[in-house]
Scaffold this motif. Structure first.
Motif, PDB file in Angstrom:
ATOM      1  N   THR A  51       0.791  -1.234   0.000  1.00  0.00           N
ATOM      2  CA  THR A  51       0.000   0.000   0.000  1.00  0.00           C
ATOM      3  C   THR A  51       0.824   1.286   0.000  1.00  0.00           C
ATOM      4  O   THR A  51       0.298   2.341  -0.359  1.00  0.00           O
ATOM      5  CB  THR A  51      -0.923   0.041   1.235  1.00  0.00           C
ATOM      6  N   TYR A  52       2.064   1.216   0.422  1.00  0.00           N
ATOM      7  CA  TYR A  52       2.860   2.434   0.592  1.00  0.00           C
ATOM      8  C   TYR A  52       3.048   3.163  -0.729  1.00  0.00           C
ATOM      9  O   TYR A  52       3.374   2.560  -1.753  1.00  0.00           O
ATOM     10  CB  TYR A  52       4.225   2.082   1.181  1.00  0.00           C
ATOM     11  N   ASN A  53       2.830   4.467  -0.689  1.00  0.00           N
ATOM     12  CA  ASN A  53       3.034   5.326  -1.847  1.00  0.00           C
ATOM     13  C   ASN A  53       3.939   6.471  -1.407  1.00  0.00           C
ATOM     14  O   ASN A  53       3.518   7.367  -0.677  1.00  0.00           O
ATOM     15  CB  ASN A  53       1.693   5.848  -2.368  1.00  0.00           C
ATOM     16  N   ALA A  54       5.193   6.416  -1.821  1.00  0.00           N
ATOM     17  CA  ALA A  54       6.192   7.359  -1.321  1.00  0.00           C
ATOM     18  C   ALA A  54       5.833   8.809  -1.634  1.00  0.00           C
ATOM     19  O   ALA A  54       6.004   9.696  -0.788  1.00  0.00           O
ATOM     20  CB  ALA A  54       7.565   7.015  -1.913  1.00  0.00           C
ATOM     21  N   GLY A  55       5.324   9.065  -2.834  1.00  0.00           N
ATOM     22  CA  GLY A  55       4.981  10.435  -3.195  1.00  0.00           C
ATOM     23  C   GLY A  55       3.856  10.992  -2.344  1.00  0.00           C
ATOM     24  O   GLY A  55       3.936  12.122  -1.841  1.00  0.00           O
ATOM     25  N   ALA A  56       2.805  10.196  -2.180  1.00  0.00           N
ATOM     26  CA  ALA A  56       1.666  10.633  -1.368  1.00  0.00           C
ATOM     27  C   ALA A  56       2.070  10.794   0.091  1.00  0.00           C
ATOM     28  O   ALA A  56       1.642  11.733   0.774  1.00  0.00           O
ATOM     29  CB  ALA A  56       0.521   9.640  -1.497  1.00  0.00           C
ATOM     30  N   ALA A  57       2.905   9.873   0.583  1.00  0.00           N
ATOM     31  CA  ALA A  57       3.345   9.948   1.979  1.00  0.00           C
ATOM     32  C   ALA A  57       4.158  11.210   2.224  1.00  0.00           C
ATOM     33  O   ALA A  57       3.959  11.910   3.228  1.00  0.00           O
ATOM     34  CB  ALA A  57       4.158   8.708   2.329  1.00  0.00           C
ATOM     35  N   ALA A  58       5.068  11.518   1.314  1.00  0.00           N
ATOM     36  CA  ALA A  58       5.911  12.702   1.490  1.00  0.00           C
ATOM     37  C   ALA A  58       5.099  13.990   1.418  1.00  0.00           C
ATOM     38  O   ALA A  58       5.277  14.909   2.228  1.00  0.00           O
ATOM     39  CB  ALA A  58       7.021  12.703   0.433  1.00  0.00           C
ATOM     40  N   ASP A  59       4.205  14.068   0.450  1.00  0.00           N
ATOM     41  CA  ASP A  59       3.405  15.284   0.290  1.00  0.00           C
ATOM     42  C   ASP A  59       2.467  15.480   1.474  1.00  0.00           C
ATOM     43  O   ASP A  59       2.322  16.601   1.991  1.00  0.00           O
ATOM     44  CB  ASP A  59       2.602  15.220  -1.004  1.00  0.00           C
ATOM     45  N   SER A  60       1.827  14.406   1.936  1.00  0.00           N
ATOM     46  CA  SER A  60       0.899  14.537   3.068  1.00  0.00           C
ATOM     47  C   SER A  60       1.639  14.904   4.347  1.00  0.00           C
ATOM     48  O   SER A  60       1.112  15.642   5.191  1.00  0.00           O
ATOM     49  CB  SER A  60       0.099  13.242   3.259  1.00  0.00           C
ATOM     50  N   TRP A  61       2.865  14.417   4.496  1.00  0.00           N
ATOM     51  CA  TRP A  61       3.665  14.774   5.672  1.00  0.00           C
ATOM     52  C   TRP A  61       3.966  16.280   5.675  1.00  0.00           C
ATOM     53  O   TRP A  61       3.775  16.951   6.689  1.00  0.00           O
ATOM     54  CB  TRP A  61       4.961  13.967   5.675  1.00  0.00           C
ATOM     55  N   THR A  62       4.406  16.790   4.536  1.00  0.00           N
ATOM     56  CA  THR A  62       4.709  18.219   4.437  1.00  0.00           C
ATOM     57  C   THR A  62       3.470  19.064   4.695  1.00  0.00           C
ATOM     58  O   THR A  62       3.512  20.068   5.429  1.00  0.00           O
ATOM     59  CB  THR A  62       5.284  18.545   3.054  1.00  0.00           C
ATOM     60  N   ARG A  63       2.351  18.673   4.093  1.00  0.00           N
ATOM     61  CA  ARG A  63       1.106  19.413   4.300  1.00  0.00           C
ATOM     62  C   ARG A  63       0.660  19.363   5.764  1.00  0.00           C
ATOM     63  O   ARG A  63       0.147  20.362   6.306  1.00  0.00           O
ATOM     64  CB  ARG A  63      -0.003  18.836   3.418  1.00  0.00           C
ATOM     65  N   THR A  64       0.841  18.208   6.390  1.00  0.00           N
ATOM     66  CA  THR A  64       0.446  18.067   7.790  1.00  0.00           C
ATOM     67  C   THR A  64       1.251  19.000   8.686  1.00  0.00           C
ATOM     68  O   THR A  64       0.686  19.691   9.551  1.00  0.00           O
ATOM     69  CB  THR A  64       0.629  16.605   8.256  1.00  0.00           C
ATOM     70  N   LEU A  65       2.556  19.039   8.496  1.00  0.00           N
ATOM     71  CA  LEU A  65       3.397  19.905   9.323  1.00  0.00           C
ATOM     72  C   LEU A  65       3.032  21.376   9.132  1.00  0.00           C
ATOM     73  O   LEU A  65       2.950  22.136  10.111  1.00  0.00           O
ATOM     74  CB  LEU A  65       4.873  19.679   8.998  1.00  0.00           C
ATOM     75  N   THR A  66       2.802  21.781   7.906  1.00  0.00           N
ATOM     76  CA  THR A  66       2.418  23.172   7.623  1.00  0.00           C
ATOM     77  C   THR A  66       1.087  23.500   8.296  1.00  0.00           C
ATOM     78  O   THR A  66       0.924  24.570   8.917  1.00  0.00           O
ATOM     79  CB  THR A  66       2.315  23.405   6.111  1.00  0.00           C
ATOM     80  N   PHE A  67       0.134  22.588   8.182  1.00  0.00           N
ATOM     81  CA  PHE A  67      -1.191  22.772   8.762  1.00  0.00           C
ATOM     82  C   PHE A  67      -1.113  22.860  10.287  1.00  0.00           C
ATOM     83  O   PHE A  67      -1.745  23.731  10.913  1.00  0.00           O
ATOM     84  CB  PHE A  67      -2.076  21.603   8.335  1.00  0.00           C
ATOM     85  N   LEU A  68      -0.327  21.977  10.906  1.00  0.00           N
ATOM     86  CA  LEU A  68      -0.213  21.994  12.362  1.00  0.00           C
ATOM     87  C   LEU A  68       0.496  23.251  12.847  1.00  0.00           C
ATOM     88  O   LEU A  68       0.106  23.859  13.850  1.00  0.00           O
ATOM     89  CB  LEU A  68       0.529  20.742  12.849  1.00  0.00           C
ATOM     90  N   ASP A  69       1.552  23.638  12.150  1.00  0.00           N
ATOM     91  CA  ASP A  69       2.256  24.866  12.550  1.00  0.00           C
ATOM     92  C   ASP A  69       1.325  26.066  12.514  1.00  0.00           C
ATOM     93  O   ASP A  69       1.324  26.906  13.429  1.00  0.00           O
ATOM     94  CB  ASP A  69       3.455  25.107  11.609  1.00  0.00           C
ATOM     95  N   ARG A  70       0.508  26.128  11.478  1.00  0.00           N
ATOM     96  CA  ARG A  70      -0.431  27.249  11.343  1.00  0.00           C
ATOM     97  C   ARG A  70      -1.536  27.173  12.406  1.00  0.00           C
ATOM     98  O   ARG A  70      -1.875  28.181  13.042  1.00  0.00           O
ATOM     99  CB  ARG A  70      -1.049  27.243   9.951  1.00  0.00           C
ATOM    100  N   SER A  71      -2.068  25.989  12.630  1.00  0.00           N
ATOM    101  CA  SER A  71      -3.208  25.828  13.541  1.00  0.00           C
ATOM    102  C   SER A  71      -2.826  25.974  15.005  1.00  0.00           C
ATOM    103  O   SER A  71      -3.646  26.410  15.824  1.00  0.00           O
ATOM    104  CB  SER A  71      -3.860  24.461  13.310  1.00  0.00           C
ATOM    105  N   LEU A  72      -1.599  25.560  15.343  1.00  0.00           N
ATOM    106  CA  LEU A  72      -1.186  25.563  16.751  1.00  0.00           C
ATOM    107  C   LEU A  72      -0.335  26.761  17.129  1.00  0.00           C
ATOM    108  O   LEU A  72       0.190  26.818  18.236  1.00  0.00           O
ATOM    109  CB  LEU A  72      -0.421  24.269  17.071  1.00  0.00           C
ATOM    110  N   ALA A  73      -0.202  27.704  16.236  1.00  0.00           N
ATOM    111  CA  ALA A  73       0.589  28.896  16.544  1.00  0.00           C
ATOM    112  C   ALA A  73       0.001  29.581  17.765  1.00  0.00           C
ATOM    113  O   ALA A  73      -1.222  29.760  17.884  1.00  0.00           O
ATOM    114  CB  ALA A  73       0.602  29.843  15.350  1.00  0.00           C
ATOM    115  N   ALA A  74       0.860  29.955  18.666  1.00  0.00           N
ATOM    116  CA  ALA A  74       0.411  30.585  19.927  1.00  0.00           C
ATOM    117  C   ALA A  74      -0.259  31.918  19.657  1.00  0.00           C
ATOM    118  O   ALA A  74       0.108  32.634  18.747  1.00  0.00           O
ATOM    119  CB  ALA A  74       1.606  30.761  20.857  1.00  0.00           C
TER     120      ALA A  74
END
Length: 246
Positions: free
Chosen positions: A223-246
């Motif tokens: 099932t592993y898809n390296a491209g999808a995994a890498a892109d979703s990881w980057t998007r997740t970090l960006t989203f969390l940084d924005r959402s959890l900013a103090a």
């Protein structure tokens, strides 16, 4: 020695904890796949900790009659076309506790314990999010429904089978990931988008062509898809940084 802790008034919940090197920029509940709290989930929690998050990954199976870590051969058999039919009896046995009427209550209560723990850490009040995969993706949606103080939710290929009133209880932004080959979820997604929009939820769904269920799990060669995994990881970090900013 593993970083395990117990939570709850009766010390009934086991969870893996991964701490960042410096002051955490946010708290994150990491919810495992249907296989339980396996090494892969702990490694994902460690990856989030390396990015500055205090990560807590609970074991949602042991306390509900399931097995904390059931991966390896069973996971292999579940996705191998040549072994899948022979693995069905063991898969049904593994899944049975999670289909009981009380399991959802158990899982959501456990996740709220994790949320409360993180929200109580000095400096993290109001800066706690959740992410999860497969079963964990489904319960990422569940925690978003159940916990109004949650700041962000990132479900990976999870179901969101809630009533409209329950969806209206979601107060945080939701970034959801799917593989286009994940047929059941793809059939559900158009309706979910419409219902999320009607409920006033800030909901974004990212769908990866050529990917299916469990595309993020590099331990699953089927099932592993390296491209999808890498892109979703980057998007997740960006989203969390924005959402959890103090």
């Amino acid at each position: 020695m593993e970083n395990m802790m117990t939570l709850g008034a009766e010390k009934s919940l086991q969870a893996y904890v991964s701490e960042p090197a410096g002051p955490p920029k946010g708290g994150l509940v990491v919810v495992h796949e249907v296989w339980g709290l396996v090494d892969h989930t702990k490694e994902v929690a460690d990856r989030f900790a390396a990015e500055g998050f205090l990560a807590v990954a609970p074991d949602l199976l042991s306390g509900a009659g399931g097995t904390a870590d059931l991966s390896g051969e069973l996971q292999e058999a579940a996705f191998d076309p040549q072994q899948r039919s022979n693995a069905q009896p063991q898969l049904r046995k593994h899944m049975a506790p999670m289909r009981s009427p009380e399991y959802a209550k158990h899982a959501v209560a456990a996740l709220r314990m994790c949320f409360a723990h993180l929200d109580g850490v000095p400096g993290l009040a109001g800066r706690v999010a959740v992410t999860g995969f497969c079963l964990g993706g489904t319960y990422t949606f569940s925690l978003a429904v159940a916990e109004p103080r949650l700041r962000a939710a990132v479900p990976f290929y999870g179901h969101a089978e809630f009533k409209d009133a329950e969806l209206r209880a979601i107060s945080c932004p939701v970034l959801a990931f799917y593989g286009m080959q994940d047929t059941a979820l793809m059939q559900e997604l158009p309706g979910l988008k419409a219902r999320m929009r009607a409920a006033g939820v800030d909901f974004e769904a990212v769908v990866y062509p050529g990917a299916g269920h469990a595309f993020f799990n590099e331990t699953n060669k089927y099932t592993y898809n390296a491209g999808a995994a890498a892109d979703s990881w980057t998007r997740t970090l960006t989203f969390l940084d924005r959402s959890l900013a103090a």
